[in-house]
Design a protein around this motif. Structure first.
Motif, PDB file in Angstrom:
ATOM      1  N   VAL A   1      27.827  20.499   0.862  1.00  0.00           N
ATOM      2  CA  VAL A   1      27.875  20.340  -0.590  1.00  0.00           C
ATOM      3  C   VAL A   1      28.586  21.549  -1.278  1.00  0.00           C
ATOM      4  CG1 VAL A   1      26.847  19.513  -2.782  1.00  0.00           C
ATOM      5  CG2 VAL A   1      26.258  18.404  -0.695  1.00  0.00           C
ATOM      6  N   ASP A   2      29.723  21.859  -1.788  1.00  0.00           N
ATOM      7  CA  ASP A   2      30.558  22.858  -2.090  1.00  0.00           C
ATOM      8  C   ASP A   2      30.811  22.467  -3.505  1.00  0.00           C
ATOM      9  OD1 ASP A   2      32.112  24.865  -2.842  1.00  0.00           O
ATOM     10  OD2 ASP A   2      33.565  24.773  -0.932  1.00  0.00           O
ATOM     11  N   VAL A   3      30.367  23.061  -4.511  1.00  0.00           N
ATOM     12  CA  VAL A   3      30.561  23.021  -6.088  1.00  0.00           C
ATOM     13  C   VAL A   3      31.573  24.226  -6.459  1.00  0.00           C
ATOM     14  CG1 VAL A   3      28.964  21.362  -6.651  1.00  0.00           C
ATOM     15  CG2 VAL A   3      28.449  23.609  -6.798  1.00  0.00           C
ATOM     16  N   THR A   4      32.298  24.802  -5.426  1.00  0.00           N
ATOM     17  CA  THR A   4      32.942  25.739  -5.975  1.00  0.00           C
ATOM     18  C   THR A   4      34.423  25.508  -5.376  1.00  0.00           C
ATOM     19  OG1 THR A   4      33.052  27.043  -3.764  1.00  0.00           O
ATOM     20  CG2 THR A   4      31.069  27.522  -5.317  1.00  0.00           C
ATOM     21  N   GLY A   5      34.821  24.537  -5.232  1.00  0.00           N
ATOM     22  CA  GLY A   5      36.177  23.992  -5.061  1.00  0.00           C
ATOM     23  C   GLY A   5      36.590  23.820  -3.671  1.00  0.00           C
ATOM     24  N   GLY A   6      35.753  23.884  -2.703  1.00  0.00           N
ATOM     25  CA  GLY A   6      35.805  23.432  -1.515  1.00  0.00           C
ATOM     26  C   GLY A   6      36.414  24.085  -0.319  1.00  0.00           C
ATOM     27  N   GLY A   7      36.810  25.391  -0.570  1.00  0.00           N
ATOM     28  CA  GLY A   7      37.111  26.200   0.257  1.00  0.00           C
ATOM     29  C   GLY A   7      35.913  26.775   1.117  1.00  0.00           C
TER      30      GLY A   7
ATOM     31  N   ALA B   1      26.381  12.949   0.669  1.00  0.00           N
ATOM     32  CA  ALA B   1      25.561  13.476   1.676  1.00  0.00           C
ATOM     33  C   ALA B   1      24.471  12.497   2.106  1.00  0.00           C
ATOM     34  CB  ALA B   1      24.847  14.857   1.087  1.00  0.00           C
ATOM     35  N   ASP B   2      23.892  11.941   1.120  1.00  0.00           N
ATOM     36  CA  ASP B   2      22.873  11.245   1.394  1.00  0.00           C
ATOM     37  C   ASP B   2      23.252   9.912   2.522  1.00  0.00           C
ATOM     38  OD1 ASP B   2      19.823  10.366   1.205  1.00  0.00           O
ATOM     39  OD2 ASP B   2      20.696   8.812   0.056  1.00  0.00           O
ATOM     40  N   ARG B   3      24.310   9.247   1.886  1.00  0.00           N
ATOM     41  CA  ARG B   3      24.962   8.017   2.485  1.00  0.00           C
ATOM     42  C   ARG B   3      25.219   8.586   4.067  1.00  0.00           C
ATOM     43  NH1 ARG B   3      29.769   6.361   0.028  1.00  0.00           N
ATOM     44  NH2 ARG B   3      29.065   6.958  -1.861  1.00  0.00           N
ATOM     45  N   SER B   4      25.519   9.829   4.312  1.00  0.00           N
ATOM     46  CA  SER B   4      26.091  10.077   5.664  1.00  0.00           C
ATOM     47  C   SER B   4      25.266  10.097   6.817  1.00  0.00           C
ATOM     48  CB  SER B   4      26.735  11.512   5.504  1.00  0.00           C
ATOM     49  OG  SER B   4      25.709  12.527   5.401  1.00  0.00           O
TER      50      SER B   4
ATOM     51  N   SER C   1      31.476  16.171  -8.525  1.00  0.00           N
ATOM     52  CA  SER C   1      30.227  16.958  -9.197  1.00  0.00           C
ATOM     53  C   SER C   1      29.221  17.111  -7.976  1.00  0.00           C
ATOM     54  CB  SER C   1      29.737  16.208 -10.132  1.00  0.00           C
ATOM     55  OG  SER C   1      29.400  14.891  -9.690  1.00  0.00           O
ATOM     56  N   MET C   2      28.425  18.069  -8.245  1.00  0.00           N
ATOM     57  CA  MET C   2      27.237  17.899  -7.255  1.00  0.00           C
ATOM     58  C   MET C   2      26.375  16.755  -6.937  1.00  0.00           C
ATOM     59  SD  MET C   2      24.791  20.467  -6.144  1.00  0.00           S
ATOM     60  CE  MET C   2      23.243  20.702  -5.987  1.00  0.00           C
ATOM     61  N   LYS C   3      26.181  16.069  -8.140  1.00  0.00           N
ATOM     62  CA  LYS C   3      25.442  14.792  -8.126  1.00  0.00           C
ATOM     63  C   LYS C   3      26.078  13.821  -7.167  1.00  0.00           C
ATOM     64  CE  LYS C   3      23.457  11.149 -10.885  1.00  0.00           C
ATOM     65  NZ  LYS C   3      23.584  10.556 -11.972  1.00  0.00           N
ATOM     66  N   ALA C   4      27.489  13.905  -7.407  1.00  0.00           N
ATOM     67  CA  ALA C   4      28.415  12.711  -6.653  1.00  0.00           C
ATOM     68  C   ALA C   4      28.388  13.315  -5.115  1.00  0.00           C
ATOM     69  CB  ALA C   4      29.879  12.742  -7.174  1.00  0.00           C
ATOM     70  N   GLN C   5      28.676  14.777  -4.754  1.00  0.00           N
ATOM     71  CA  GLN C   5      28.598  15.128  -3.403  1.00  0.00           C
ATOM     72  C   GLN C   5      27.322  14.874  -2.799  1.00  0.00           C
ATOM     73  OE1 GLN C   5      30.573  18.686  -2.510  1.00  0.00           O
ATOM     74  NE2 GLN C   5      31.218  18.973  -4.392  1.00  0.00           N
TER      75      GLN C   5
ATOM     76  N   GLU D   1      32.130  24.624  15.483  1.00  0.00           N
ATOM     77  CA  GLU D   1      32.302  25.375  16.697  1.00  0.00           C
ATOM     78  C   GLU D   1      30.995  25.799  17.515  1.00  0.00           C
ATOM     79  OE1 GLU D   1      34.798  28.664  15.342  1.00  0.00           O
ATOM     80  OE2 GLU D   1      36.527  26.998  15.015  1.00  0.00           O
ATOM     81  N   ALA D   2      29.855  25.791  16.877  1.00  0.00           N
ATOM     82  CA  ALA D   2      28.811  26.118  17.381  1.00  0.00           C
ATOM     83  C   ALA D   2      27.899  24.785  17.954  1.00  0.00           C
ATOM     84  CB  ALA D   2      27.803  26.637  16.542  1.00  0.00           C
ATOM     85  N   GLY D   3      28.784  23.659  17.903  1.00  0.00           N
ATOM     86  CA  GLY D   3      28.502  22.391  18.429  1.00  0.00           C
ATOM     87  C   GLY D   3      27.275  21.604  17.319  1.00  0.00           C
ATOM     88  N   ILE D   4      27.353  22.062  15.996  1.00  0.00           N
ATOM     89  CA  ILE D   4      26.582  21.173  15.101  1.00  0.00           C
ATOM     90  C   ILE D   4      27.307  20.290  14.216  1.00  0.00           C
ATOM     91  CG2 ILE D   4      24.860  21.761  13.033  1.00  0.00           C
ATOM     92  CD1 ILE D   4      24.354  24.496  14.524  1.00  0.00           C
ATOM     93  N   GLY D   5      26.858  19.179  14.345  1.00  0.00           N
ATOM     94  CA  GLY D   5      27.757  18.076  13.455  1.00  0.00           C
ATOM     95  C   GLY D   5      27.804  18.652  12.005  1.00  0.00           C
ATOM     96  N   ALA D   6      28.904  18.486  11.307  1.00  0.00           N
ATOM     97  CA  ALA D   6      29.005  18.917   9.997  1.00  0.00           C
ATOM     98  C   ALA D   6      30.106  18.192   9.137  1.00  0.00           C
ATOM     99  CB  ALA D   6      29.108  20.414   9.889  1.00  0.00           C
ATOM    100  N   ASP D   7      29.896  17.647   8.107  1.00  0.00           N
ATOM    101  CA  ASP D   7      30.866  17.122   7.366  1.00  0.00           C
ATOM    102  C   ASP D   7      30.716  17.198   5.735  1.00  0.00           C
ATOM    103  OD1 ASP D   7      32.924  15.407   7.053  1.00  0.00           O
ATOM    104  OD2 ASP D   7      31.762  13.278   6.844  1.00  0.00           O
ATOM    105  N   ARG D   8      31.533  16.969   5.130  1.00  0.00           N
ATOM    106  CA  ARG D   8      31.733  17.456   3.475  1.00  0.00           C
ATOM    107  C   ARG D   8      32.453  16.210   2.752  1.00  0.00           C
ATOM    108  NH1 ARG D   8      36.831  21.084   3.173  1.00  0.00           N
ATOM    109  NH2 ARG D   8      36.694  20.224   0.952  1.00  0.00           N
ATOM    110  N   SER D   9      32.574  16.311   1.394  1.00  0.00           N
ATOM    111  CA  SER D   9      33.183  15.615   0.733  1.00  0.00           C
ATOM    112  C   SER D   9      34.704  16.131   0.379  1.00  0.00           C
ATOM    113  CB  SER D   9      32.584  14.813  -0.323  1.00  0.00           C
ATOM    114  OG  SER D   9      32.157  15.989  -1.339  1.00  0.00           O
ATOM    115  N   TYR D  10      35.427  15.398  -0.177  1.00  0.00           N
ATOM    116  CA  TYR D  10      36.887  15.830  -0.591  1.00  0.00           C
ATOM    117  C   TYR D  10      37.092  15.691  -2.358  1.00  0.00           C
ATOM    118  CZ  TYR D  10      37.890  15.634   4.272  1.00  0.00           C
ATOM    119  OH  TYR D  10      37.961  15.845   5.711  1.00  0.00           O
ATOM    120  N   GLY D  11      37.960  16.316  -2.770  1.00  0.00           N
ATOM    121  CA  GLY D  11      38.016  15.866  -4.185  1.00  0.00           C
ATOM    122  C   GLY D  11      37.449  16.792  -5.192  1.00  0.00           C
ATOM    123  N   GLY D  12      36.655  17.570  -4.852  1.00  0.00           N
ATOM    124  CA  GLY D  12      36.005  18.600  -5.949  1.00  0.00           C
ATOM    125  C   GLY D  12      35.092  18.070  -6.823  1.00  0.00           C
TER     126      GLY D  12
END
Ligand code: HAM
Length: 424
Positions: free
Chosen positions: A334-340, A372-375, A364-368, A351-362
């Motif tokens: 959950v990145d609230v600094t713009g997504g970078g 995260a919960d739904r994922s 809010s924290m709450k929306a992200q 790369e370390a073999g750990i599954g990771a995901d994120r949301s798109y579109g910058g």
């Protein structure tokens, strides 16, 4: 919501996540078991010359009513069909490549039958299966049956029954066919119109009728097991005592016939009691000692089974077993600094073999956090302005009671691994 212009064709379905992951996990369990037993995978074409499938029996529903056949654009055009099953194609492959017998193969994939769709009956469905070509030994029958049986067990299914019968060998058939034909002729007045037509062409197929009106006649019909030749009877005896020895409970089912014509000697079906009667066949198979020769190959005994993946999953649902694998993504960033930051953190984790995901579109924290919960991810890795300034990241447990902790950003991979030991 507006109606879409198109839907999946009748009898077919889109299998969406997470159900698709569960199917793949089931196929993986099967593949592992088959490979442990010495079977290698064959991937064969989804369509073949129609002639290959005609060997399934000119009078069977599969050939007369359910074939998806078509002509290609060749000159002259070739009459092809989508495969309704894989055994005939595998025998065609055996005749073509002449591998060293015994040839032990497994397969997985979609089959196509133009059936009346209902729950558990589709026009495109998936089978997993095995075939053994070039082994006459009843030990091969026992091995194959034990593989099927243990596969259901390994999924956690406890309400699957094994139904067993012998259709005899070519030496046993004529006397039985004569007795059966004579009996059915004598009772033809009590049969349904459809079965009277079937009787003209192949008396054995009448026994496969599921129509209510035929059942009293079928109930009194002569039984194949009473007509077995000495060889066929001995083969069957060894198969049964082998199953007894392995503690596999089977039911003698002397009226069992299969929907395809190529069978000889041992035949069987797996019935799931957790499913309604019309769809409870979760697998079936048997010997087909004449099929390879029928397709132009050398005389080659064969046997195998195919199990219906769609129905097995329905049976798993009904018994509340085999929920499928947990979500592959362990961490949701959950990145609230713009997504970078999310970009580089996901990259590192993956790369370390750990599954990771994120949301798109910058967002809010709450929306992200909602995404995260739904994922289904176990952890959130949260990065805000504070964290960026401190070179840190907050790891929060979304499912358990491990709370949250702030850790140095460059320790992310290690901290995540320690936070949740082992996979999800
Ligand atoms: P089968 O009994 O026609 O045998 O099919 C095997 C399994 O495929 C069935 O028990 C059922 O679980 C599943 N199945 C069949 N038709 C459908 C359908 N329309 N929708 C969903 N599931 C279905 C064979 O196919 C033989 N090739 C088995 C075999 C292999 N015999 C010897 N070797």
């Amino acid at each position: 919501m507006a109606e879409p212009d198109f839907r999946a064709p009748k009898g077919t379905r889109d299998i969406l996540p997470a159900e698709s992951g569960r199917r793949r996990a089931l196929v993986d369990v099967f593949a592992r078991r088959a490979e442990l037993a010495g079977f290698g995978e064959v991937v064969s074409p989804m369509f073949e010359d129609l002639g290959v499938f005609k060997r399934l029996g000119e009078d069977t529903d599969v050939v007369t009513k359910e074939m998806f056949d078509f002509f290609d654009k060749g000159d002259p055009p070739q009459h092809l069909a989508l495969r309704p099953e894989l055994t005939a194609g595998i025998c065609r492959a055996y005749a073509e490549h002449r591998p060293v017998p015994p040839w032990k193969i497994w397969y997985e994939g979609p089959q196509f039958r133009y059936e009346q769709p209902q729950a558990g009956r589709y026009r495109q469905f998936t089978q997993v299966g095995v075939e053994v070509l070039g082994a006459d030994d009843p030990q091969a029958d026992i091995d194959v049956l034990a593989l099927g049986w243990s596969f259901y067990e390994s999924l956690g299914l406890g309400q699957v029954r094994l139904l067993l019968n012998s259709l005899g060998d070519p030496g046993s058939r004529p006397a039985y066919m004569e007795a059966l034909g004579a009996y059915l002729e004598a009772r033809s007045g009590d049969l349904t119109d459809q079965s009277r037509v079937t009787l003209e062409r192949n008396p054995l197929r009448v026994l496969d009728s599921k129509r209510e009106g035929d059942q009293t006649v079928i109930a009194d019909a002569p039984l194949m097991v009473d007509f077995l030749s000495g060889d066929a009877a001995e083969h069957f005896r060894v198969v049964r005592s082998g199953l007894d020895g392995l503690g596999i409970a089977y039911e003698m089912s002397p009226r069992l016939v299969r929907g395809l014509d190529y069978y000889t000697r041992t035949i069987f079906e797996f019935a799931a009691d957790a499913l309604p009667g019309a769809q409870n066949a979760v697998g079936g198979g048997g010997r087909y000692d004449g099929l390879v020769e029928d397709l132009g190959g050398p005389p080659t005994p064969g046997l195998g089974f195919a199990l219906g993946v769609d129905r097995i999953l329905l049976a798993c649902d009904a018994e509340g077993v085999f929920p499928g694998p947990p979500p592959a993504v362990l961490v949701f960033v959950v990145d609230v600094t713009g997504g970078g930051s999310a970009l580089s953190m996901c990259q590192k984790l993956r790369e370390a073999g750990i599954g990771a995901d994120r949301s798109y579109g910058g967002r809010s924290m709450k929306a992200q956090m909602k995404v995260a919960d739904r994922s289904g991810a176990r952890l959130a890795a949260i990065i805000g302005e504070d964290e960026v300034a401190a070179g840190e990241v907050t790891i929060r447990d979304l499912r358990g009671d491990a709370g949250q902790r702030r850790v140095p950003l460059d320790m992310l991979v290690q901290e995540v691994s320690e936070f949740v030991p082992g996979p999800n």
